[in-house]
Design an enzyme around this catalytic site. Structure first.
Site, PDB file in Angstrom:
ATOM      1  N   CYS A 167      -1.110   0.953   7.245  1.00 21.70           N
ATOM      2  CA  CYS A 167      -2.451   0.470   7.378  1.00 21.70           C
ATOM      3  C   CYS A 167      -2.948  -1.111   6.496  1.00 21.70           C
ATOM      4  CB  CYS A 167      -3.225   1.399   6.848  1.00 21.70           C
ATOM      5  SG  CYS A 167      -2.949   3.398   7.987  1.00 21.70           S
ATOM      6  N   ARG A 168      -3.150  -0.563   5.214  1.00 29.67           N
ATOM      7  CA  ARG A 168      -4.027  -1.367   4.638  1.00 29.67           C
ATOM      8  C   ARG A 168      -2.836  -3.013   4.538  1.00 29.67           C
ATOM      9  NH1 ARG A 168      -5.051   2.098  -0.088  1.00 29.67           N
ATOM     10  NH2 ARG A 168      -3.684   2.213   0.379  1.00 29.67           N
ATOM     11  N   SER A 169      -1.727  -2.868   4.154  1.00 33.75           N
ATOM     12  CA  SER A 169      -0.461  -3.631   3.500  1.00 33.75           C
ATOM     13  C   SER A 169      -0.317  -4.692   4.555  1.00 33.75           C
ATOM     14  CB  SER A 169       0.800  -3.880   2.571  1.00 33.75           C
ATOM     15  OG  SER A 169       1.642  -2.535   3.508  1.00 33.75           O
ATOM     16  N   ASP A 183      -8.359   3.463   1.472  1.00 29.68           N
ATOM     17  CA  ASP A 183      -7.260   3.503   2.876  1.00 29.68           C
ATOM     18  C   ASP A 183      -8.238   4.240   3.655  1.00 29.68           C
ATOM     19  OD1 ASP A 183      -4.922   4.601   4.362  1.00 29.68           O
ATOM     20  OD2 ASP A 183      -3.429   5.579   2.802  1.00 29.68           O
ATOM     21  N   ASN A 216       2.343   1.458   3.853  1.00 26.89           N
ATOM     22  CA  ASN A 216       2.869   0.032   4.590  1.00 26.89           C
ATOM     23  C   ASN A 216       3.127   0.082   6.228  1.00 26.89           C
ATOM     24  OD1 ASN A 216       5.786  -1.794   5.218  1.00 26.89           O
ATOM     25  ND2 ASN A 216       3.763  -2.712   4.825  1.00 26.89           N
ATOM     26  N   CYS A 236       0.787  -1.131   0.185  1.00 25.77           N
ATOM     27  CA  CYS A 236      -0.119  -0.072  -0.217  1.00 25.77           C
ATOM     28  C   CYS A 236       0.599   1.455  -0.004  1.00 25.77           C
ATOM     29  CB  CYS A 236      -0.698   0.144   0.823  1.00 25.77           C
ATOM     30  SG  CYS A 236       0.108   0.366   2.758  1.00 25.77           S
TER      31      CYS A 236
END
Length: 158
Positions: free
Chosen positions: A18-20, A130, A16, A13
């Site tokens: 939050c999402r990933s 995000d 690196n 993301c």
């Protein structure tokens, strides 16, 4: 990085944090529960260098803990080597995809398959938004999307 008999996936993301890292932690737990974690190299990274060395967002960590998942990941930026060593690079949105494809074009012998993680979503939600400027509910939505997508990705690659 990846042994010749192993599979490998890098979740990506923007920052690196939050999402990933959520996707990485979810996939690692699924692979562990399925008894196949030893056959995978699993990591996550960022298209930017903004958060290098940082822990994941506290809201993301709280969401993972709520679901019984821990992670000790530290943010890192995607490297040129990642395009040669990872079989799959799965990202969260079109901006990540565009950035990764640009970077891959500058790498000799880039072999990674760069795809949207959402392309594996049985509910066809292609983009994982995000949640950084959002609420705890937005992190929960990311978690749920990652669960669906990671399960489908693991099933496809087992």
């Amino acid at each position: 990085m990846a042994a010749s008999n192993s599979k490998s996936v890098l979740f990506v993301c923007l920052g690196n944090i939050c999402r990933s890292p959520i996707a990485e932690a979810v996939f690692r737990k699924m692979a562990t529960d399925a008894g196949v974690v030893d056959t995978w190299v699993i990591d996550s990274g960022a298209t930017s260098d903004w958060n290098t060395g940082s822990s994941p967002d506290a809201r993301g960590l709280a969401c993972l803990r709520k679901h019984g998942i821990e992670t000790s990941h530290r943010a890192r930026q995607v490297t040129k080597e990642d395009f040669q060593t990872f079989e799959y690079i799965l990202c969260m949105d079109e901006n990540n995809l565009s950035d990764l494809k640009k970077k891959a074009n500058s790498v000799k012998n880039a072999t990674a398959r760069i795809e949207l993680l959402g392309s594996y979503d049985p509910q066809k939600q292609l983009i994982i938004k995000d949640p950084y400027y959002g609420s705890d509910k937005d992190f929960e939505t990311v978690y749920e999307q990652c669960v669906r997508c990671c399960k489908a990705f693991l099933d496809t690659n087992s």
